[in-house]
Design an enzyme around this catalytic site. Structure first.
Site, PDB file in Angstrom:
ATOM      1  N   GLU A 124       1.103  -1.376   0.329  1.00 14.49           N
ATOM      2  CA  GLU A 124       0.299   0.179   0.124  1.00 14.49           C
ATOM      3  C   GLU A 124       1.273   1.192   0.216  1.00 14.49           C
ATOM      4  O   GLU A 124       1.871   1.096   0.377  1.00 14.49           O
ATOM      5  CB  GLU A 124      -1.394   0.386   1.302  1.00 14.49           C
ATOM      6  N   CYS A 424       0.338   5.294  10.137  1.00 17.16           N
ATOM      7  CA  CYS A 424       0.850   4.904  10.196  1.00 17.16           C
ATOM      8  C   CYS A 424       0.680   3.823  11.191  1.00 17.16           C
ATOM      9  O   CYS A 424       0.125   2.980  12.315  1.00 17.16           O
ATOM     10  CB  CYS A 424       1.884   6.090  11.878  1.00 17.16           C
TER      11      CYS A 424
HETATM   12  N1  SAH Z   1       9.937   0.336   9.334  1.00 15.15           N
HETATM   13  C1  SAH Z   1      10.042   1.423   9.643  1.00 15.15           C
HETATM   14  C2  SAH Z   1       8.590   2.819   8.657  1.00 15.15           C
HETATM   15  C3  SAH Z   1       7.238   1.899   9.705  1.00 15.15           C
HETATM   16  S1  SAH Z   1       6.049   2.700  10.072  1.00 15.15           S
HETATM   17  C4  SAH Z   1       9.959   2.124  11.059  1.00 15.15           C
HETATM   18  O1  SAH Z   1       9.490   1.307  11.996  1.00 15.15           O
HETATM   19  O2  SAH Z   1      10.140   3.421  11.370  1.00 15.15           O
HETATM   20  C5  SAH Z   1       6.092   4.407  10.830  1.00 15.15           C
HETATM   21  C6  SAH Z   1       6.087   5.172  11.125  1.00 15.15           C
HETATM   22  O3  SAH Z   1       4.953   4.386  12.470  1.00 15.15           O
HETATM   23  C7  SAH Z   1       7.105   3.962  12.956  1.00 15.15           C
HETATM   24  O4  SAH Z   1       7.833   5.202  13.427  1.00 15.15           O
HETATM   25  C8  SAH Z   1       6.229   3.518  13.172  1.00 15.15           C
HETATM   26  O5  SAH Z   1       6.529   2.642  14.715  1.00 15.15           O
HETATM   27  C9  SAH Z   1       5.007   4.064  13.677  1.00 15.15           C
HETATM   28  N2  SAH Z   1       3.558   3.295  13.784  1.00 15.15           N
HETATM   29  C10 SAH Z   1       3.666   1.724  13.339  1.00 15.15           C
HETATM   30  N3  SAH Z   1       2.538   1.028  14.250  1.00 15.15           N
HETATM   31  C11 SAH Z   1       1.831   2.328  14.703  1.00 15.15           C
HETATM   32  C12 SAH Z   1       0.341   2.775  15.063  1.00 15.15           C
HETATM   33  N4  SAH Z   1      -0.622   1.496  15.788  1.00 15.15           N
HETATM   34  N5  SAH Z   1       0.453   3.905  15.501  1.00 15.15           N
HETATM   35  C13 SAH Z   1       1.029   4.487  15.188  1.00 15.15           C
HETATM   36  N6  SAH Z   1       2.325   4.891  15.207  1.00 15.15           N
HETATM   37  C14 SAH Z   1       2.705   3.292  14.287  1.00 15.15           C
END
Ligand code: SAH
Length: 432
Positions: A124, A424
């Site tokens: 996505e 996110c």
């Molecule tokens: N693998 C990368 C990109 C992931 S997504 C990383 O971990 O940075 C981007 C951001 O969204 C990351 O900071 C991740 O921790 C955050 N994230 C993941 N799940 C989430 C959620 N349920 N609520 C808010 N942020 C979240």
């Protein structure tokens, strides 16, 4: 919310769900995606053209069509002999991504696309229109091996790495859409007659929150000039590697994609490096490697806890590289590139939102210097089956104020697209 079915769904061969804390670095090998111009650097493109029996300079012509004119239509390539256009497009510009479903939220300002790859794997991307920029959040892997328990993507495990061109095509696909459609969007907080000056006011109306890719503030904005403000910008100004996957675990493809984004046209898209944000759980050697590439993209470190005990639970990679290791690497990244680093901190009610944790984080950041970092608290987005929820508003505010009292610039990230599972941590590429 609107839904357009644009093609049949095919379930991908899914990996088994990982055990809690289990990390997966090696993606299962599947058939390689077809070769694509965007996989290749300019000299590889010339070589590919010559290998096909054509003149090397055709590579530049094809690159101009792809990166500058945003076209893959052989009919439009009138500078190429008619007889070879279709062959070149088939060989170097094959379709890699098929849209399966498009969902919109936030009055059209957020658009999530589910894509099917050549082997049925699903990813996505999310396009977000803001008053002064247009940001695309892209995926670097189908699934993710980092297994953070609060993230929907991590729960389903790693299906496979994306190729460079599969990453780039998410951006180019959106760029072509933006250029062709000029979809009018009512931007949240905008007045009807939003113009240059008022745009800043529109952003302030978001309540001091920050948007994804919002660090490129003082860059001239491509496409922003002379456009009706009620319309989204016609070009993408920011790309964030915050969709599915841990991009630094797919390093070669990710750095290739970054080069394609920032290389000047027609070799690449000609974006500003500061408009590109690489987000990571904290793969320390890869952060150092990225710093040494000489492309000052913005680095975001997903910290989520300032102490090892809790971070081990929230971000399993912490068993390899501790909080201090990750923060040291982030600080080195700043020293090498001069780019201020973002610390991502999903605020989870009664789990990581205590005042003492804000103080500990503030201490750890200021111990490494001043002016090198800012913090992005993110209200936790709900994910299926999770027992966790976002912090209470007052607690969130207190967390922010504590950090600011340490002199750390802190801005709460907005949560675009949560009602379409586009925010996110919600990208799970579910087709149901
Ligand atoms: N693998 C990368 C990109 C992931 S997504 C990383 O971990 O940075 C981007 C951001 O969204 C990351 O900071 C991740 O921790 C955050 N994230 C993941 N799940 C989430 C959620 N349920 N609520 C808010 N942020 C979240």
């Amino acid at each position: 919310m609107a839904e357009d079915a644009v093609g049949p769904d095919e379930p991908a061969g899914l990996p088994g769900r990982p055990r809690p804390g289990q990390l997966t670095f090696t993606a299962p090998r599947r058939g390689r995606p077809p070769q694509h111009l965007a996989d290749l650097d300019p000299s590889e493109r010339r070589a590919a053209l010559e290998a096909l029996g054509h003149k090397g300079f055709r590579a530049k012509q094809l690159s101009t069509h792809y990166f500058e004119r945003l076209t893959v239509d052989p009919e439009a390539m009138t500078d190429l002999p008619k007889a070879i256009r279709a062959e070149l497009v088939a060989a170097l510009l094959p379709p890699l991504l098929t849209p399966v479903r498009v969902l919109t939220a936030d009055g059209g300002a957020t658009v999530k696309t589910l894509w099917r790859l050549h082997d049925g794997a699903l990813v996505e991307s999310v396009l977000m229109h803001y008053p002064r920029r247009t940001t695309i959040c892209i995926s670097s892997q189908a699934g993710c091996g980092m297994n953070c328990p609060f993230c929907a993507t991590g729960q389903a495990g790693l299906t496979r790495n994306l190729s460079t061109a599969e990453i780039v095509e998410q951006v180019l696909g959106a760029a072509r859409e933006l250029r062709d459609r000029h979809v009018p969007v009512a931007l949240p907080g905008d007045g009807a007659d939003l113009g240059g000056e008022a745009a800043a006011g529109g952003e302030a109306a978001l309540g001091g929150e920050t948007d994804l890719g919002g660090e490129a503030d003082d860059d001239p904005e491509p496409g922003a000039r002379g456009e009706p403000a009620a319309y989204g910008h016609s070009r993408i100004s920011n790309v964030v590697f915050m969709g599915m996957g841990e991009a630094l675990a797919n390093y070669r493809a990710a750095i290739g994609a970054i080069r394609r984004l920032v290389d000047p046209a027609p070799d690449g898209l000609g974006m500003s490096a500061r408009g590109v944000t690489m987000s990571t759980v904290g793969l320390v050697p890869a952060i150092d490697r990225l710093a040494a590439e000489g492309i000052p993209v913005t680095l975001a470190l997903s910290l989520h806890a300032p102490d090892d005990e809790l971070r081990e639970e929230l971000v399993p990679i912490n068993t390899r590289w501790k909080v201090d290791d990750a923060l040291d690497a982030a600080h080195r990244y700043f020293q090498v590139t001069g780019r201020r680093v973002s610390i991502e901190y999903a605020l989870i009610r009664d789990v990581n939102d205590q005042a003492w944790r804000a103080d500990l984080l503030g201490d750890k950041l200021t111990a490494r210097g001043r002016g090198w970092v800012h913090v992005n608290p993110i209200p936790l987005n709900p994910t299926p089956g999770s027992r966790w929820t976002a912090s209470r508003a007052g607690v969130e505010q207190q967390f922010v104020e504590r950090l600011r009292a340490h002199g750390i610039p802190t801005t709460v990230r907005d949560t675009r697209g949560s009602d379409i599972d586009g925010a996110c941590g919600q990208l799970a590429a579910a087709t149901g």
